[in-house]
Scaffold this motif. Structure first.
Motif, PDB file in Angstrom:
ATOM      1  N   ARG A 134      -5.613  -5.535   2.726  1.00 21.83           N
ATOM      2  CA  ARG A 134      -5.009  -4.064   2.244  1.00 21.83           C
ATOM      3  C   ARG A 134      -3.398  -3.631   2.561  1.00 21.83           C
ATOM      4  O   ARG A 134      -2.866  -3.891   3.829  1.00 21.83           O
ATOM      5  CB  ARG A 134      -5.713  -2.788   2.852  1.00 21.83           C
ATOM      6  CG  ARG A 134      -7.602  -2.752   2.500  1.00 21.83           C
ATOM      7  CD  ARG A 134      -8.647  -2.414   3.246  1.00 21.83           C
ATOM      8  NE  ARG A 134      -7.812  -0.474   2.970  1.00 21.83           N
ATOM      9  CZ  ARG A 134      -8.605  -0.433   1.060  1.00 21.83           C
ATOM     10  NH1 ARG A 134      -9.471  -0.813   0.603  1.00 21.83           N
ATOM     11  NH2 ARG A 134      -8.207   0.890   1.237  1.00 21.83           N
ATOM     12  N   HIS A 135      -2.934  -2.619   1.273  1.00 18.99           N
ATOM     13  CA  HIS A 135      -1.469  -2.594   1.599  1.00 18.99           C
ATOM     14  C   HIS A 135      -1.313  -1.066   0.878  1.00 18.99           C
ATOM     15  O   HIS A 135      -0.504  -1.008   0.073  1.00 18.99           O
ATOM     16  CB  HIS A 135      -0.793  -3.453   0.617  1.00 18.99           C
ATOM     17  CG  HIS A 135      -1.589  -3.559  -0.513  1.00 18.99           C
ATOM     18  ND1 HIS A 135      -0.968  -3.123  -1.612  1.00 18.99           N
ATOM     19  CD2 HIS A 135      -2.491  -4.726  -1.336  1.00 18.99           C
ATOM     20  CE1 HIS A 135      -1.825  -3.236  -3.013  1.00 18.99           C
ATOM     21  NE2 HIS A 135      -3.271  -4.082  -2.539  1.00 18.99           N
ATOM     22  N   TYR A 136      -2.760  -0.471   1.788  1.00 20.03           N
ATOM     23  CA  TYR A 136      -1.935   0.563   1.221  1.00 20.03           C
ATOM     24  C   TYR A 136      -1.435   2.260   2.302  1.00 20.03           C
ATOM     25  O   TYR A 136      -2.074   1.372   3.766  1.00 20.03           O
ATOM     26  CB  TYR A 136      -4.012   1.537   0.627  1.00 20.03           C
ATOM     27  CG  TYR A 136      -3.938  -0.350  -0.450  1.00 20.03           C
ATOM     28  CD1 TYR A 136      -3.810   0.573  -1.335  1.00 20.03           C
ATOM     29  CD2 TYR A 136      -5.593  -0.338   0.266  1.00 20.03           C
ATOM     30  CE1 TYR A 136      -4.213  -1.023  -1.980  1.00 20.03           C
ATOM     31  CE2 TYR A 136      -5.738  -1.487  -0.577  1.00 20.03           C
ATOM     32  CZ  TYR A 136      -4.531  -1.776  -1.826  1.00 20.03           C
ATOM     33  OH  TYR A 136      -5.832  -2.338  -2.011  1.00 20.03           O
ATOM     34  N   ASP A 137      -0.572   2.846   2.257  1.00 20.53           N
ATOM     35  CA  ASP A 137      -0.762   3.879   3.305  1.00 20.53           C
ATOM     36  C   ASP A 137      -1.934   4.758   3.432  1.00 20.53           C
ATOM     37  O   ASP A 137      -1.492   5.139   5.211  1.00 20.53           O
ATOM     38  CB  ASP A 137       0.281   5.365   2.200  1.00 20.53           C
ATOM     39  CG  ASP A 137       1.602   4.623   1.886  1.00 20.53           C
ATOM     40  OD1 ASP A 137       2.288   3.561   2.189  1.00 20.53           O
ATOM     41  OD2 ASP A 137       2.443   5.218   0.641  1.00 20.53           O
ATOM     42  N   VAL A 174      -7.612 -12.561  -8.577  1.00 19.42           N
ATOM     43  CA  VAL A 174      -9.267 -12.495  -7.864  1.00 19.42           C
ATOM     44  C   VAL A 174      -9.650 -11.449  -7.909  1.00 19.42           C
ATOM     45  O   VAL A 174     -11.198 -11.237  -8.680  1.00 19.42           O
ATOM     46  CB  VAL A 174      -8.959 -12.277  -6.448  1.00 19.42           C
ATOM     47  CG1 VAL A 174      -8.368 -10.692  -5.771  1.00 19.42           C
ATOM     48  CG2 VAL A 174     -10.156 -13.109  -6.002  1.00 19.42           C
ATOM     49  N   TYR A 175      -9.565 -10.107  -8.554  1.00 22.50           N
ATOM     50  CA  TYR A 175      -9.731  -9.638  -9.683  1.00 22.50           C
ATOM     51  C   TYR A 175     -10.872  -9.725 -10.008  1.00 22.50           C
ATOM     52  O   TYR A 175     -11.942  -8.995 -11.263  1.00 22.50           O
ATOM     53  CB  TYR A 175      -8.838  -7.489  -9.553  1.00 22.50           C
ATOM     54  CG  TYR A 175      -8.001  -7.082  -8.739  1.00 22.50           C
ATOM     55  CD1 TYR A 175      -9.298  -7.153  -7.504  1.00 22.50           C
ATOM     56  CD2 TYR A 175      -7.441  -6.656  -9.015  1.00 22.50           C
ATOM     57  CE1 TYR A 175      -8.739  -6.580  -6.195  1.00 22.50           C
ATOM     58  CE2 TYR A 175      -7.179  -5.772  -7.559  1.00 22.50           C
ATOM     59  CZ  TYR A 175      -7.511  -6.241  -6.137  1.00 22.50           C
ATOM     60  OH  TYR A 175      -6.866  -5.379  -5.462  1.00 22.50           O
ATOM     61  N   ASN A 176     -10.270 -10.806 -11.137  1.00 20.03           N
ATOM     62  CA  ASN A 176     -10.485 -11.378 -12.884  1.00 20.03           C
ATOM     63  C   ASN A 176     -11.109 -12.314 -11.818  1.00 20.03           C
ATOM     64  O   ASN A 176     -12.150 -12.373 -13.413  1.00 20.03           O
ATOM     65  CB  ASN A 176      -8.851 -11.329 -13.603  1.00 20.03           C
ATOM     66  CG  ASN A 176      -8.404 -10.598 -14.169  1.00 20.03           C
ATOM     67  OD1 ASN A 176      -8.856  -9.509 -14.326  1.00 20.03           O
ATOM     68  ND2 ASN A 176      -7.404 -10.655 -14.451  1.00 20.03           N
ATOM     69  N   THR A 178      -9.567   1.114 -10.951  1.00 27.17           N
ATOM     70  CA  THR A 178      -9.783   2.454 -10.696  1.00 27.17           C
ATOM     71  C   THR A 178      -8.765   3.082 -10.344  1.00 27.17           C
ATOM     72  O   THR A 178      -7.478   3.934 -10.170  1.00 27.17           O
ATOM     73  CB  THR A 178     -11.041   3.438 -10.450  1.00 27.17           C
ATOM     74  OG1 THR A 178     -11.403   2.367  -9.509  1.00 27.17           O
ATOM     75  CG2 THR A 178     -12.031   3.143 -11.716  1.00 27.17           C
ATOM     76  N   TYR A 179      -8.558   2.196  -8.871  1.00 31.93           N
ATOM     77  CA  TYR A 179      -7.230   3.639  -8.469  1.00 31.93           C
ATOM     78  C   TYR A 179      -6.377   3.138  -8.626  1.00 31.93           C
ATOM     79  O   TYR A 179      -5.416   3.863  -8.036  1.00 31.93           O
ATOM     80  CB  TYR A 179      -7.779   2.301  -6.398  1.00 31.93           C
ATOM     81  CG  TYR A 179      -7.475   1.163  -6.415  1.00 31.93           C
ATOM     82  CD1 TYR A 179      -8.825   0.463  -6.400  1.00 31.93           C
ATOM     83  CD2 TYR A 179      -5.916   1.130  -5.876  1.00 31.93           C
ATOM     84  CE1 TYR A 179      -8.214  -0.910  -6.374  1.00 31.93           C
ATOM     85  CE2 TYR A 179      -5.781   0.137  -6.080  1.00 31.93           C
ATOM     86  CZ  TYR A 179      -6.789  -1.218  -5.758  1.00 31.93           C
ATOM     87  OH  TYR A 179      -6.332  -2.570  -5.422  1.00 31.93           O
ATOM     88  N   TYR A 180      -6.176   1.918  -9.731  1.00 32.79           N
ATOM     89  CA  TYR A 180      -4.485   1.877  -9.984  1.00 32.79           C
ATOM     90  C   TYR A 180      -4.200   3.118 -10.965  1.00 32.79           C
ATOM     91  O   TYR A 180      -3.321   3.483 -10.882  1.00 32.79           O
ATOM     92  CB  TYR A 180      -4.049   0.600 -10.610  1.00 32.79           C
ATOM     93  CG  TYR A 180      -3.985  -0.167  -9.905  1.00 32.79           C
ATOM     94  CD1 TYR A 180      -3.324  -0.196  -8.786  1.00 32.79           C
ATOM     95  CD2 TYR A 180      -5.195  -1.361  -9.387  1.00 32.79           C
ATOM     96  CE1 TYR A 180      -3.117  -1.392  -7.513  1.00 32.79           C
ATOM     97  CE2 TYR A 180      -4.703  -2.786  -8.330  1.00 32.79           C
ATOM     98  CZ  TYR A 180      -3.629  -2.503  -7.592  1.00 32.79           C
ATOM     99  OH  TYR A 180      -4.194  -3.758  -6.938  1.00 32.79           O
ATOM    100  N   MET A 181      -5.618   3.511 -11.682  1.00 33.65           N
ATOM    101  CA  MET A 181      -5.533   5.087 -12.106  1.00 33.65           C
ATOM    102  C   MET A 181      -5.047   5.946 -11.452  1.00 33.65           C
ATOM    103  O   MET A 181      -3.768   6.792 -12.114  1.00 33.65           O
ATOM    104  CB  MET A 181      -6.467   5.156 -13.149  1.00 33.65           C
ATOM    105  CG  MET A 181      -6.966   4.602 -14.266  1.00 33.65           C
ATOM    106  SD  MET A 181      -5.418   4.364 -15.555  1.00 33.65           S
ATOM    107  CE  MET A 181      -5.884   6.392 -16.511  1.00 33.65           C
TER     108      MET A 181
HETATM  109 FE   LIG Z   1      -5.719  -3.438  -5.827  1.00 29.77          FE
END
Ligand SMILES: [Fe+2]
Length: 331
Positions: A28-31, A156-158, A212-215
């Protein structure tokens, strides 16, 4: 003499530290995650050491480290990778009443080797005013020719979306579906999920397949990304015989963990209501446990029915999905 005392003090300090730490390998690469690790440290006194890299690199690293691996927990951002780590026997079964009772069965391994900690839906962001698809199946219809923006099949999401298509329809029909998508692409796949939305807003194609989270990230990003979001509408397509495709971030305790109790505590913490609300609000994901709050923005997109294909099945179908995507010409 003084040197000797100092040295033993260091040894003592480091052995104290060793009993109070957890080593996390995370893709994961999120703050939000950094904030959560700090909260966990404050709450438990257990120090969190994080190595962040892509899942495949972390999996390789754990394999080559073998029983010497310092990893206590592995976190991936996708169903296929957590399944891959499981297949390579990198996890151990754990006992956690909390995790078993609070995380739905389709979102965890049946032998308790890993547990989903967040969810994300793979949706379609449609340019406002454009006729939106109802089903994933619709995306392959000729009426959407030249309209679809989607990233590469190496993503990998696709692959997990395709794994779900295979689970619902079988390889043959799934391959035909992917060929339909390829025929409808507005350009050859390139860029990230966010880039697809940006391209739609810029007038290329009329819909982007994305998580979704990219939106959420676009809506809270730069001025131009905020502008992108105003031009789009979030649609939750579903399968004709199922719901909306959902993928997960998941965590498991490493097979050779030296801090097993801390590792379990850490994963239980990630699945706690407080931590779940932070994932959901800070990174626009969906919680895996009941009662956690979600972000008002995510709420504004509306509700959807989750597909019932298990995360495990998505992993099992990954190889078939990669092959079928290739056959379909999805680069
Ligand atoms: Fe992602």
């Amino acid at each position: 003499m003084l040197k000797k005392i100092a040295l033993s003090a260091v040894v003592l300090a480091s052995s104290l530290l060793a009993s109070g730490e957890v080593n996390v390998y995370s893709s994961r690469h999120y703050d939000t995650d950094k904030e959560l690790y700090k909260m966990f440290e404050k709450k438990t006194g257990i120090h969190v050491n994080v190595i962040q890299a892509k899942a495949d690199a972390l999996i390789k690293r754990m394999e080559s480290e073998g029983d010497k691996s310092p990893a206590d927990v592995l976190i991936t951002v996708d169903a296929a990778r957590i399944f891959k780590a499981q297949e390579k026997s990198l996890f151990q079964s754990i006992n956690s009443k909390y995790l078993v009772e609070n995380i739905p069965a389709k979102l965890r391994d049946k032998d308790n080797r890993w547990f989903a900690v967040t969810k994300r839906a793979r949706i379609v962001a449609v340019k406002k005013g454009v006729q939106a698809p109802v089903y994933y199946e619709d995306l392959a219809k000729p009426e959407y020719k030249g309209q679809i923006m989607v990233r590469s099949s190496s993503n990998v999401y696709n692959q997990s979306l395709m794994a779900a298509v295979i689970a619902h329809k079988g390889v043959e029909k799934a391959t035909a579906w992917a060929k339909g998508i390829v025929a409808n692409m507005a350009r050859n796949p390139k860029g990230s999920d966010r880039d697809q939305a940006r391209a739609v807003a810029a007038g290329l194609g009329s819909m982007a397949i994305m998580n979704t989270y990219y939106m959420g990230k676009l809506a809270n990003g730069s001025a131009s990304d905020k502008d992108v979001v105003t031009k789009l509408k979030v649609i939750f397509p579903k399968f004709k015989n199922g719901g909306t495709h959902v993928n997960v971030s998941a965590a498991g305790v490493a097979k050779y963990s030296k801090n097993k109790e801390n590792a379990i505590k850490f994963i239980e913490f990630l699945a706690s209501k407080d931590a779940q609300s932070i994932f959901a609000k800070g990174n626009y994901e969906y919680p895996v446990v009941k009662g956690a709050e979600i972000s008002p923005l995510v709420k504004s997109w509306g509700t959807f029915t989750e597909d019932d294909i298990s995360i495990n099945k998505l992993g099992e179908n990954n190889a078939a999905a990669v092959k079928a995507l290739d056959v379909a010409g999805w680069r």
